[in-house]
Structures are given as C-alpha cells and as structure tokens.
Design a protein around this motif. Structure first.
Motif, mmCIF file in Angstrom:
data_model
loop_
_atom_site.group_PDB
_atom_site.id
_atom_site.type_symbol
_atom_site.label_atom_id
_atom_site.label_comp_id
_atom_site.label_asym_id
_atom_site.label_seq_id
_atom_site.Cartn_x
_atom_site.Cartn_y
_atom_site.Cartn_z
ATOM 1 N N SER A 4 -14.349 -22.008 -0.242
ATOM 2 C CA SER A 4 -14.160 -20.615 0.169
ATOM 3 C C SER A 4 -13.056 -20.570 1.225
ATOM 4 O O SER A 4 -12.684 -21.598 1.792
ATOM 5 C CB SER A 4 -15.463 -20.047 0.732
ATOM 6 O OG SER A 4 -15.873 -20.771 1.879
ATOM 7 N N GLY A 5 -12.544 -19.380 1.497
ATOM 8 C CA GLY A 5 -11.459 -19.222 2.463
ATOM 9 C C GLY A 5 -11.805 -19.741 3.848
ATOM 10 O O GLY A 5 -10.953 -20.315 4.535
ATOM 11 N N ASP A 6 -13.058 -19.601 4.257
ATOM 12 C CA ASP A 6 -13.465 -20.091 5.580
ATOM 13 C C ASP A 6 -13.956 -21.548 5.541
ATOM 14 O O ASP A 6 -14.378 -22.095 6.543
ATOM 15 C CB ASP A 6 -14.550 -19.195 6.183
ATOM 16 C CG ASP A 6 -15.809 -19.120 5.333
ATOM 17 O OD1 ASP A 6 -15.909 -19.836 4.312
ATOM 18 O OD2 ASP A 6 -16.697 -18.328 5.698
ATOM 19 N N GLU A 7 -13.908 -22.158 4.349
ATOM 20 C CA GLU A 7 -14.295 -23.555 4.115
ATOM 21 C C GLU A 7 -15.752 -23.844 4.469
ATOM 22 O O GLU A 7 -16.122 -24.976 4.730
ATOM 23 C CB GLU A 7 -13.351 -24.516 4.847
ATOM 24 C CG GLU A 7 -11.922 -24.417 4.354
ATOM 25 C CD GLU A 7 -10.985 -25.418 4.990
ATOM 26 O OE1 GLU A 7 -11.396 -26.138 5.916
ATOM 27 O OE2 GLU A 7 -9.830 -25.481 4.551
ATOM 28 N N LYS A 8 -16.603 -22.828 4.416
ATOM 29 C CA LYS A 8 -18.027 -23.013 4.682
ATOM 30 C C LYS A 8 -18.838 -23.156 3.401
ATOM 31 O O LYS A 8 -20.013 -23.480 3.439
ATOM 32 C CB LYS A 8 -18.579 -21.854 5.520
ATOM 33 C CG LYS A 8 -18.013 -21.834 6.929
ATOM 34 C CD LYS A 8 -18.630 -20.724 7.747
ATOM 35 C CE LYS A 8 -18.064 -20.742 9.168
ATOM 36 N NZ LYS A 8 -18.662 -19.688 9.995
ATOM 37 N N LYS A 9 -18.188 -22.898 2.260
ATOM 38 C CA LYS A 9 -18.856 -23.020 0.968
ATOM 39 C C LYS A 9 -17.949 -23.733 -0.021
ATOM 40 O O LYS A 9 -16.727 -23.652 0.073
ATOM 41 C CB LYS A 9 -19.219 -21.647 0.408
ATOM 42 C CG LYS A 9 -20.265 -20.911 1.215
ATOM 43 C CD LYS A 9 -20.586 -19.585 0.582
ATOM 44 C CE LYS A 9 -21.594 -18.827 1.425
ATOM 45 N NZ LYS A 9 -21.904 -17.511 0.832
#
Length: 61
Positions: A4-9
C-alpha cells in the motif's frame, strides 16, 4: 504483490482462485488479515495435447 502507499499493508494475488490476500506489516513481520474475493474461482480444464513424432528416414551409406 504490492505494498500500500503507506507501506503498512501488502496485497498478494491468489492466482486462479480469484482473490487477493491482505497482510499487515507489524514489527517487520507480515500478519495475514483478510482476503478480498474478486469473483468465482477459475475452473481448470486440462488440455489434451498430442505430440506426434515422425522418425527421420535414415539411409545406409
């Protein structure tokens, strides 16, 4: 696979099962969270393939 864009998923393809697996990134580890169903599973149909072998004509010298 795609973060994901926030690199949390992290999202991973379920292939011909037609779903996407969702993982959370926690403490540098992937934790399975959910699946996103896109539709019915694709059905596999085995293709019958026939290979013909034609021996080469060999002439005696």
């Amino acid at each position: 696979m795609k973060f994901s864009g926030d690199e949390k998923k992290l999202y991973a393809s379920g292939g011909n099962d037609n779903w996407i697996a969702e993982y959370a990134v926690e403490n540098k580890k992937l934790i399975f969270k959910d699946t996103i169903v896109l539709g019915k599973k694709w059905r596999y149909q085995r293709e019958q393939r026939v290979v013909y072998h034609r021996p080469e004509n060999k002439k005696n010298s």
